[in-house]
Each structure stands twice: as C-alpha cells, then as structure tokens.
Scaffold this active site. Structure first.
Site, PDB file in Angstrom:
ATOM      1  N   ARG A   1      13.547  -6.325   3.595  1.00 30.88           N
ATOM      2  CA  ARG A   1      12.527  -5.310   3.929  1.00 30.88           C
ATOM      3  C   ARG A   1      11.232  -6.448   3.642  1.00 30.88           C
ATOM      4  NH1 ARG A   1       7.678  -3.756   0.639  1.00 30.88           N
ATOM      5  NH2 ARG A   1       6.988  -1.732   1.427  1.00 30.88           N
TER       6      ARG A   1
ATOM      7  N   LEU B   1      -0.670 -11.218   5.600  1.00 32.08           N
ATOM      8  CA  LEU B   1      -0.482 -12.580   5.989  1.00 32.08           C
ATOM      9  C   LEU B   1      -1.549 -13.062   6.826  1.00 32.08           C
ATOM     10  CD1 LEU B   1       3.478 -12.352   6.642  1.00 32.08           C
ATOM     11  CD2 LEU B   1       2.082 -12.664   4.474  1.00 32.08           C
TER      12      LEU B   1
ATOM     13  N   ASP C   1       5.136   4.229  -2.290  1.00 31.64           N
ATOM     14  CA  ASP C   1       3.709   4.138  -2.503  1.00 31.64           C
ATOM     15  C   ASP C   1       2.904   5.429  -2.204  1.00 31.64           C
ATOM     16  OD1 ASP C   1       3.526   1.425  -2.965  1.00 31.64           O
ATOM     17  OD2 ASP C   1       3.739   0.828  -0.786  1.00 31.64           O
TER      18      ASP C   1
ATOM     19  N   ASN D   1       3.796 -12.633   0.718  1.00 29.96           N
ATOM     20  CA  ASN D   1       2.603 -12.704   0.872  1.00 29.96           C
ATOM     21  C   ASN D   1       1.999 -13.340  -0.679  1.00 29.96           C
ATOM     22  OD1 ASN D   1      -0.299 -11.979   1.804  1.00 29.96           O
ATOM     23  ND2 ASN D   1      -0.353 -10.693   0.031  1.00 29.96           N
ATOM     24  N   HIS D   2       2.406 -13.062  -1.772  1.00 29.54           N
ATOM     25  CA  HIS D   2       1.958 -13.267  -3.054  1.00 29.54           C
ATOM     26  C   HIS D   2       3.028 -13.552  -4.087  1.00 29.54           C
ATOM     27  CE1 HIS D   2       1.986  -9.005  -2.669  1.00 29.54           C
ATOM     28  NE2 HIS D   2       2.795  -8.960  -3.621  1.00 29.54           N
TER      29      HIS D   2
ATOM     30  N   ASP E   1       2.852  -4.570 -11.012  1.00 28.05           N
ATOM     31  CA  ASP E   1       2.848  -3.758  -9.980  1.00 28.05           C
ATOM     32  C   ASP E   1       4.372  -3.354  -9.518  1.00 28.05           C
ATOM     33  OD1 ASP E   1       2.429  -2.742  -7.318  1.00 28.05           O
ATOM     34  OD2 ASP E   1       1.979  -4.647  -6.411  1.00 28.05           O
TER      35      ASP E   1
ATOM     36  N   ASP F   1       7.600  -7.428   2.881  1.00 29.95           N
ATOM     37  CA  ASP F   1       6.347  -6.678   2.282  1.00 29.95           C
ATOM     38  C   ASP F   1       4.908  -7.273   2.836  1.00 29.95           C
ATOM     39  OD1 ASP F   1       5.461  -5.114  -0.083  1.00 29.95           O
ATOM     40  OD2 ASP F   1       4.456  -7.081  -0.534  1.00 29.95           O
TER      41      ASP F   1
ATOM     42  N   GLU G   1       7.086  -4.095   6.864  1.00 28.73           N
ATOM     43  CA  GLU G   1       5.994  -3.122   6.317  1.00 28.73           C
ATOM     44  C   GLU G   1       4.664  -3.566   7.108  1.00 28.73           C
ATOM     45  OE1 GLU G   1       3.475  -1.350   2.686  1.00 28.73           O
ATOM     46  OE2 GLU G   1       4.160  -3.622   2.984  1.00 28.73           O
TER      47      GLU G   1
ATOM     48  N   ASP H   1      -2.436 -14.808  -3.490  1.00 30.01           N
ATOM     49  CA  ASP H   1      -1.794 -14.834  -2.283  1.00 30.01           C
ATOM     50  C   ASP H   1      -1.326 -16.246  -1.969  1.00 30.01           C
ATOM     51  OD1 ASP H   1      -2.447 -12.014  -1.745  1.00 30.01           O
ATOM     52  OD2 ASP H   1      -4.076 -12.423  -0.133  1.00 30.01           O
TER      53      ASP H   1
END
Ligand code: NOJ
Length: 557
Positions: free
Chosen positions: A203, A210, A317, A107-108, A65, A205, A249, A175
């Site tokens: 920054r 969350l 993105d 988050n992951h 990713d 993400d 974000e 996650d």
C-alpha cells in the site's frame, strides 16, 4: 482460460483487511500488540473471509506519526517482534490463502533516519540530495500543509546549514528527493527486499505529495515526472514478482487518479482507493439520496482491465471529506459528527461508522452492504467487522486506532498487561468490549460479525462485483439505489433503500436474451420474476442482493 477464473489478477476481487500490529493482539503481555500475536489471529481473518492483509507500518520508528515516520526501511520495530516472526505471519497467511501487503512510505523518512542525520551535517554531504532544500526564505505555504493543527509551512529552516527542507507532513518527516536516481534506487532495493521476504505487494503512502515534492525540487534540470518514477517502481515490482500489486493512497480527482493507474497502459499502480466515491457515499447516506454516489461511480474513468478501485468506508486517518464542497461537508458533519470534538482539521471526522450511524443497526448494515456490493475491491479497517466505536478523548486520528476488542474480558482480550501499560487505552463506555467484541459476536448468528462474514462470502462468490460492468437500474424511488454488475452471462443486482420509509420496488431483473434464474443471495432461495420484474419490499434502510445466472446452469448459488 478466462482471466476472471484465475487468481492472476487477484486484487480485482479481493477482500482487503487493514490492521496495525501494535493494536491487534499482544501475545507477550507487555501492552503492545506484536507479530507473534498476529500470527495467532490469521485463522480468525481466514474465517472472516479476508483474502488480503494490509499491514500498517511495522518499521523502526520514533512513532511520532504512528509509524509513518521511519528510521530504517529494512527493519522491524523491535517492540513488535523480529523478521523471523514476520516471516511466520506471512507464511501462515499464505497457507490460509491470504496475500500480505506492507505499507510503503516513499515520500519521506523520519528526521532521525540516518540519511537525514547525515544530510543535515553539511550542504555537501553525500546524502544532502536525498532530500529537498531551498536557500531562500519560503513564501507562505500554510494552505499546503497536511496537518494544520501542528504545522504552518511545508518548509523548515535547518539552523546548522541555513537552508530550508521540504516536508508536506510533519516537520519531523522530511520529504525524499525522488528526482535523485540514488533515492529511487534505494526505494527499489526496499521493494525487492520485502518481496523476497514474502510480501505480495504494497500500500503506497501519500502519492499526491510525490508530485508536489518533485515540483519543489529547485533545479529545473532535475524536474522528474512522478509517473516515470511510478512506472519504474512498477516495472521493477513485477520483474521481481509477477503477482505483486501496489495499492496507492491517491486522494486526487478521478482524472488524475487515472494517470496514476498509468492511463490506458495500466502500467503504474494496479489499485487505488476511491476517495471520491467514499466521500459521496457519506453525502448520500446523510441526504438519504443515492444521487451523489451514483454520480461519483458513473464519473469513475474506465481503467485498464487489470486495474481496480478499492472501496472503503473508514481507514486509520480522519474520515476526510476534503473533496466535497463546503456546504456538502457541513451536511455530512451535521448528520454524522456535529460536535467540534468529532471533527478534525476542518475537513474530516474522527469517528467510526457505527457511532456516525447513531448506533442504528439498520443503517450500519446498509453502509456495509453498500461497501461490499459497489463495484471494486472492498477494504475493511480492523474492528469494522464487529462495529467498534472510537475514543474521542484520544488525540486526533488516534481516536480510531484503539486496541482490537476480542472478548468482554480485561482490556477486551487484547493484552494481559495492566491497563496503564497499554499502547493505547481500549474504547470506554457503550462501544467498549463489554458490548462489542469478537467472541460474543462469533457465537451470535445475528451479529454484525456474522453479517459481515456473509457479505464477504457473497462478494467472493460473485466475481462480477469486482470484474463486472456497473450500471444503475431504473426505478422510481428517490431514496433507492438499484444497481447491477454484469460479467459474461451472470449479474448481481442489488437494491438499497437509503431512506427511513419502507418502499416496494418494482425491479427489472432481465436485460439479456437468454432465460435466467434468479436467487436471493442472503436467503439463497430462488425468486421467480414475472415478465422480467420482481417486486422487492424493503424496510427503511433495507437492502437485498440477487444473482442472475443462465437458466439451469451449474452456478453456485
Ligand atoms: C498518509 C497516512 O495514511 C497517514 O496516516 C500518515 O500520517 C501520512 N500519510 C504520512 O505518512
């Protein structure tokens, strides 16, 4: 001492520039951009006027990713260089007055992260609770996946242990369980590590997820408020570095964004991207009608004075249009990306600004004039300053992640490697390096690069654009947006014609008791209002910026 005169709250009037090291400049000629190359381009960024550099993920990663799948939160991807070279980049940037922030992914992790590898060994592994698991067959969650082209559920069965793990993004990005204090501790240590190395913030993400993740933590006893987590990270951040900033974000409605600013207390994220205003900007440009943008700006909730909205037109993105109605999205698609190969995930576009504007220099400049004059902190994505296009043949979001175009030479001056070895091919055809590159544009006083540089300079000279009170100025033309930002005794007054027909705007430029001087911010010439008004002639897609300051004052300009 006024807070606006210091750099204590530097992000309120910064110019942010985002880049991915691997596509910026390849110093060692292996086809992959690197930290040593970036170090050589810091003076370029300083010359442009950038004051905050956002580095996309540079951590070790299987790169499934584009680096947002991380296997070591403390590492540097060896393809890019090492910690020493990163320190050189940060040190050089600081020397040129540029703060540096890193992408922070909380988050992951990648499924190849040692924590996840351990976690999936058995249900009683000590790392099991670093992630979120369920025992029972999950319901249909196909509407909740972020990447509908690749995933149809946010749960994936782990064959060995017979439980399902949560992943809002790809299945290879499990996650993290932020309800587990040990995970929050890991994140704090990570934050502390990079601050100590010299970063000025992060920054952050994927914040909305969350909240979703925490809702999915099976044990109701473990329910944790994401705002508690955010406050904890923020508290730690500023204990370690008073000046450090987090830019989130958070693609959510404004009211929920206000919560992630920490509401009136302002004790969570200092900055957030304004996805709502961004999407409204495109709708306004498509309709040649400022109304949607005005509505979005007027509905922005008031935040704590130290918090700030980051304005932007593009990022790495897809250009998401997810907060528009279906009809509105179709209008933007029809105007700026009518072909199926230009669209992505049914919700966005895989194009950059110049191609969306049909290559019309007037409309491209109009879009950037808006970006730099709307209230907030403008954020540029690398290559926007020269008007790079996209590579529609590249898969999905990779279309806008092509190498930076420095010269008209081989590989656009990005790398000396043979083209087949490049991390990604350079944009071919009309927007390729032969037509769009830094070297040519630096030499040409009328280039987009010089225009963007002027916009950046004007933005930085007018702190009211970051700090001031926004209002719409009354005038009768439906296609025209006139607005002003006021701070103490100065104001910037800006007028944009979103339509193709020329107009003459009778613009009020007063509003205060004191006598004011007025200057045109592009020509730097004095303008003399008559009865507090100026007549402004605008070509189709034209714009002008003015600055009002007390008569006879010492302001520059
Ligand atoms: C948001 C990032 O902007 C995107 O590029 C990434 O794929 C997801 N978060 C997952 O980290």
């Amino acid at each position: 001492m006024r807070i606006t005169d210091t750099s204590d709250v530097w992000w309120k009037s910064a110019v942010v520039y985002c880049l991915d090291i691997e596509t910026y400049y390849d110093k060692d000629g292996d086809g992959i951009g690197d930290l040593a190359g970036l170090a050589e381009r810091i003076d370029y960024l300083a010359e442009l006027g950038v004051s905050c550099l956002w580095l996309m993920p540079f951590y070790p990663s299987p790169d499934r990713d584009d680096g947002y799948d991380i296997t070591d939160f403390y590492g540097v991807d060896p393809r890019l260089g090492n910690h020493g070279q990163l320190v050189e980049v940060i040190r050089t940037a600081h020397d040129r007055g540029i703060n540096v922030i890193a992408d922070l992914v909380i988050n992951h992790t990648s499924d190849r992260h040692p924590w996840f590898k351990a976690a999936r060994r058995s249900v009683d592994n000590p790392f099991r609770d670093y992630y979120v698991w369920r025992d029972t067959t999950p319901p249909d969650t196909s509407k909740q996946v972020v990447f509908p082209d690749k995933e149809d559920s946010i749960w994936e069965l782990d064959d060995k242990t017979g439980q399902w793990y949560l992943h809002h993004f790809y299945k290879h990005q499990p996650d993290l369980n932020l309800a587990n204090p040990a995970v929050v501790e890991e994140i704090l240590r990570t934050v502390g590590f990079w601050l100590e190395l010299g970063f000025d913030g992060f920054r952050v993400d994927g914040i909305p997820f969350l909240e979703q993740t925490l809702k999915n933590v099976g044990d109701p006893e473990a329910l944790v408020d994401p705002h508690d987590v955010m406050r904890e990270i923020r508290g730690f951040l500023n204990r370690r570095a008073g000046h450090a900033m987090m830019l989130g974000e958070v693609n959510l409605p404004h009211e929920q964004q206000l919560d992630f600013f920490g509401g009136g207390a302002g004790d969570e994220l200092q900055m957030q991207f304004d996805f709502i205003a961004m999407q409204a900007t495109y709708l306004s440009l498509a309709r040649e009608d400022p109304a949607p943008l005005v509505k979005a700006l007027q509905e922005r909730p008031a935040t704590h004075p130290t918090c700030q909205w980051a304005t932007f037109l593009r990022n790495h993105d897809e250009l998401t249009l997810d907060k528009l109605s279906d009809e509105e999205r179709q209008e933007v698609f029809a105007a700026f990306g009518p072909e199926p190969e230009m669209q992505l995930f049914g919700r966005g576009l895989k194009r950059r600004v110049p191609t969306m504007m049909g290559g019309d220099p007037r409309r491209i400049r109009l879009a950037y004039s808006l970006l730099f004059s709307l209230p907030g902190t403008p954020t540029l994505y690398y290559g926007e300053e020269i008007g790079m296009g996209e590579d529609l043949a590249a898969e999905g979001r990779m279309a806008v992640r092509t190498p930076m175009q420095w010269t008209s030479g081989a590989n656009g001056g990005f790398s000396a490697a043979p083209p087949r070895k490049l991390v990604q091919r350079v944009v071919p055809d009309g927007y390729g390096p032969a037509h769009v590159n830094v070297a040519d544009q630096r030499r040409d006083p009328d280039s987009l690069w010089n225009f963007v540089r002027t916009l950046i300079g004007s933005y930085r000279m007018c702190p009211e654009l970051g700090w001031g009170r926004f209002s719409v100025v009354d005038q009768p033309h439906a296609a025209v947006l006139a607005h002003r930002c006021d701070l103490d005794d100065v104001a910037t007054v800006v007028v944009h014609n979103l339509g193709s027909d020329p107009v003459v705007v009778d613009l009020p430029v007063d509003g205060s008791d004191e006598a004011h001087d007025l200057v045109d911010l592009f020509s730097l010439e004095e303008v003399v209002p008559v009865d507090g008004r100026v007549e402004v002639s605008l070509d189709g897609y034209g714009f002008r910026w003015f600055r009002l300051r007390p008569e006879g004052g010492m302001h520059l300009p």
